[in-house]
Design an enzyme around this catalytic site. Structure first.
Site, PDB file in Angstrom:
ATOM      1  N   GLY A 135     -22.236 -54.674  42.620  1.00 10.29           N
ATOM      2  CA  GLY A 135     -20.881 -53.742  41.992  1.00 10.29           C
ATOM      3  C   GLY A 135     -19.278 -53.444  42.107  1.00 10.29           C
ATOM      4  CD  GLU A 191     -34.311 -54.990  35.761  1.00  9.66           C
ATOM      5  OE1 GLU A 191     -34.409 -55.107  35.477  1.00  9.66           O
ATOM      6  OE2 GLU A 191     -33.340 -54.838  36.198  1.00  9.66           O
ATOM      7  CE  LYS A 206     -27.054 -57.514  43.616  1.00  8.04           C
ATOM      8  NZ  LYS A 206     -27.251 -56.473  44.006  1.00  8.04           N
TER       9      LYS A 206
HETATM   10  N1  HSE Z   1     -30.304 -54.397  40.659  1.00  8.85           N
HETATM   11  C1  HSE Z   1     -29.346 -54.183  40.880  1.00  8.85           C
HETATM   12  C2  HSE Z   1     -29.340 -52.832  42.497  1.00  8.85           C
HETATM   13  C3  HSE Z   1     -28.023 -53.934  40.668  1.00  8.85           C
HETATM   14  O1  HSE Z   1     -30.663 -52.269  42.546  1.00  8.85           O
HETATM   15  O2  HSE Z   1     -28.357 -52.860  42.722  1.00  8.85           O
HETATM   16  C4  HSE Z   1     -27.347 -54.616  39.847  1.00  8.85           C
HETATM   17  O3  HSE Z   1     -27.010 -55.761  40.785  1.00  8.85           O
END
Ligand code: HSE
Length: 427
Positions: A135, A191, A206
């Site tokens: 992020g 989610e 990542k």
């Molecule tokens: N779903 C990811 C997280 C955020 O929980 O860090 C977006 O990459």
């Protein structure tokens, strides 16, 4: 005179909406500080309610990708749709039409950066993806520019906020995994289908991007060892605490003379390690370079404005630089032939067994470890026999090979000497 730069945003969800808001609200600030007159010239999203909520003027609402790409005022296309379906088609079309692309899409970059970067190069445009990893934490630019003087030997990251939130809560409140996950879903951290985050897939995407850049070679996500947090028991977090460890889902990359080692799994780290104090939904990446030594970047890995911070920084970069710097790893989908990946890696291990509290059991267990060449640092039985149920026996090993531990725990399980309840790697 300020350079005029037009932006189109595809997908006005959380990140796209934050990007729109940031570009509109900071227009005058960028004009003053960057000498760039950056304006949103078009947006594309079928969800009218989202556009209304953001106050997007009617004249900016495009009906199709063709309309966006035919607009001569659009220089940079921001893709914040996500996934590898329509997003890939739109990014490809934008690059083919000579527009630079800024994307927050980790899956797209992890799986198709080779193909997209080729198209970008052929069309003389840029492909930027700071927001794809961690992020708002500027890790991509750090790897491309900030630490380029270094040979990076190691990176360890907490690159997923959802799992860090869950593990932090389990640790501080002693709650179990299932109830903490429910709470994380209620608060919007996790989610409805949490698989991607809790089983470590998000972290492998990542780590693939970050280790490819750090080690200057393609690290396909398929080469990454992966284990998620759904099997973590609260008692192991508590026993780990007694030993001076904190549990984190780590993305680990090591570049050694013997090869590249990449893995994502729950990991005990000493409480004194800087990553141990990265809590809640925060992310951090810890790097070791031969000149700089150790550095750590910390911040919010998700959310509308933190991720927009990364997207807009790429927009500004694209708007103010004519030289395009592509990834330094060989532009390929697969690993380069001469690169060796280590799967039988070395680590220390925390192992929890459930044992019968009677004479000779410990000797049999230590015998299996000895036979597999595993040296034990610490062994502790938690409590005494009260009934037929087994008692916990915690074993912490020295550095040893993954396969040796696999063989040892398989043998212990098969022969019924003890029940193997947990195996957690220790860095
Ligand atoms: N779903 C990811 C997280 C955020 O929980 O860090 C977006 O990459």
């Amino acid at each position: 005179m300020a350079k005029k730069v037009g932006v189109a945003i595809l997908g006005l969800g959380v990140v796209g909406g934050g990007t729109y808001q940031t570009l509109v609200e900071h227009h005058d600030f960028y004009l003053k500080t960057q000498k760039a007159d950056i304006t949103v010239e078009a947006v594309l999203d079928k969800a009218v309610a989202r556009l209304d909520a953001l106050g997007v003027p009617e004249e900016l609402r495009a009906k199709s990708i063709e309309e966006v790409l035919a607009n001569p005022a659009v220089d940079i296309v921001v893709e914040t749709i996500g996934g590898i379906g329509v997003a890939k088609a739109f990014v490809t079309a934008a690059l083919c039409s000579g527009k630079s692309v800024v994307t927050s899409n980790k899956e797209l970059i992890c799986k198709f950066s080779h193909e997209l970067e080729d198209i970008a190069k052929r069309n003389g445009c840029g492909l930027y993806y700071e927001a794809s990893c961690v992020g708002g934490v500027p890790i991509i630019r750090t790897l491309i520019d900030g630490v380029q003087a270094n040979k990076i030997s190691k990176m360890m990251g907490i690159v997923n906020g959802t799992t860090n939130y869950i593990l932090t809560k389990m640790s501080t409140e002693g709650a179990d995994y299932a109830e903490t996950l429910k709470e994380a879903q209620r608060l919007g951290y996790a989610e409805f289908d949490p698989t991607n985050d809790v089983e470590g897939f998000d972290s492998t995407y990542k780590l693939s991007i970050l280790s490819s850049m750090a080690f200057h070679t393609k690290v396909p996500y398929t080469k990454i060892f992966r284990e998620g947090i759904s099997g973590i028991a609260t008692e192991d977090i508590a026993y780990g605490k007694e030993l001076g460890y904190t549990l984190k889902l780590l993305a680990i990359g090591k570049n050694t003379e013997k090869g590249i080692e990449v893995r994502v799994h729950p990991t005990f780290i000493p409480n004194a390690h800087p990553l141990a104090s990265v809590n809640d939904a925060y992310n951090a990446v810890y790097l070791c370079g031969d000149a700089v030594d150790d550095i750590m970047l910390y911040g919010r890995g998700a959310g509308a404005l933190p991720t927009a911070s990364a997207v807009v920084s790429d927009v500004i970069y694209a708007a103010t630089h004519s030289e395009i710097k592509y990834s330094t790893f060989k532009n390929t989908a697969n690993a380069e032939r001469n690169v060796k990946f280590i799967s039988n890696f070395e680590s220390a291990y925390y192992i929890r067994l459930s044992v019968e509290d009677k004479a000779g059991v410990l000797a049999k267990i230590t015998g299996v470890f000895a036979k597999n060449g595993i040296s034990i640092v610490e062994i502790e039985q938690k409590g005494k026999k009260t009934d037929e149920a087994g008692v916990p026996l915690i074993v912490v090993t020295h550095q040893t090979r993954e396969n040796s531990v696999k063989n040892a725990v398989a043998k212990i399980g098969e022969t019924g000497i003890a029940k193997v309840e947990a195996v957690i790697r220790v860095e």
